[in-house]
Design an enzyme around this catalytic site. Sequence first.
Site, PDB file in Angstrom:
ATOM      1  CE  LYS A   1      -2.456   0.850   3.738  1.00  0.00           C
ATOM      2  NZ  LYS A   1      -2.070   2.104   4.399  1.00  0.00           N
TER       3      LYS A   1
ATOM      4  NE  ARG B   1      -5.249   2.680  11.405  1.00  0.00           N
ATOM      5  CZ  ARG B   1      -4.295   2.113  10.661  1.00  0.00           C
ATOM      6  NH1 ARG B   1      -4.470   0.935  10.142  1.00  0.00           N
ATOM      7  NH2 ARG B   1      -3.159   2.736  10.475  1.00  0.00           N
TER       8      ARG B   1
ATOM      9  NE  ARG C   1       9.409  -7.772   5.126  1.00  0.00           N
ATOM     10  CZ  ARG C   1       8.310  -7.041   5.375  1.00  0.00           C
ATOM     11  NH1 ARG C   1       7.687  -6.425   4.397  1.00  0.00           N
ATOM     12  NH2 ARG C   1       7.856  -6.921   6.598  1.00  0.00           N
TER      13      ARG C   1
ATOM     14  NE  ARG D   1      10.467  -5.804  10.930  1.00  0.00           N
ATOM     15  CZ  ARG D   1       9.448  -5.027  10.601  1.00  0.00           C
ATOM     16  NH1 ARG D   1       9.572  -4.188   9.595  1.00  0.00           N
ATOM     17  NH2 ARG D   1       8.314  -5.070  11.247  1.00  0.00           N
TER      18      ARG D   1
ATOM     19  NE  ARG E   1       1.243  -6.028  11.241  1.00  0.00           N
ATOM     20  CZ  ARG E   1       2.102  -5.592  10.323  1.00  0.00           C
ATOM     21  NH1 ARG E   1       3.189  -6.275  10.036  1.00  0.00           N
ATOM     22  NH2 ARG E   1       1.882  -4.459   9.698  1.00  0.00           N
TER      23      ARG E   1
END
Length: 221
Positions: free
Chosen positions: A13, A88, A127, A160, A171
């Site tokens: 996004k 939101r 990642r 991470r 999430r």
Amino acid sequence: MRIILMGPPGAGKGTQAKRLVDKFGMAHLSSGDIFRAEKAGGSALGQKLAEYMNAGQLVPDEIVVEIMAKAITSCDSPAGLLLDGFPRTVAQAEALDAQLDQAGKSLDGVVVITADEDEIVERITGRRSCSDCGKVYHVKYLRPQNDNLCDKCNVQLVQRADDTEGVIRQRLAAYNLQTEPVIAYYRGRPNVQTLFVNGTQPPDNVTADLVQGLEQLKTEM
Ligand SMILES: [Zn+2]
């Protein structure tokens, strides 16, 4: 053109928001950026905001709305605005409508970048980044020349701590729970267009779809 851009974490996004702003020239009102600026500015509102953010608590709707309303009313970009990270909740969406109404303005569209959950999990868990230069790699899509070493710095790449499947699924669940009622709210508004773009494509294709959708929306305004 006044639009809201929505999308789950990991769907690109942020990148797409920048590209749309470059292309159409509207102001980019990112709630994250606006909150940080308000906090750093040290206003009374900024201090209240800092208390919640520093404690890791959810900022109450009335504070979010007050800060965003201020940013929206002081934004005079002739090309309009792109809201990112706000609203939101349905309560925030209703407050935004009231705010725009009062200013004699209206919202034109809600653009949702969609992506398959398994795809997002694969993207994020894969990642790896260099702790020296910050360059981000991917175990499948952007591999370093030497296994797990940064091409430039030759140091071990790291993952991470919160790029794990459990954290990402949590999430995503939170995102769905929060945004589905907001999307449903806008689908029930006769003058607001909702546009869904498949985010499970190469970023350039996502941009092309978004641009095409917004060009279309502009002609219908
Ligand atoms: Zn490096």
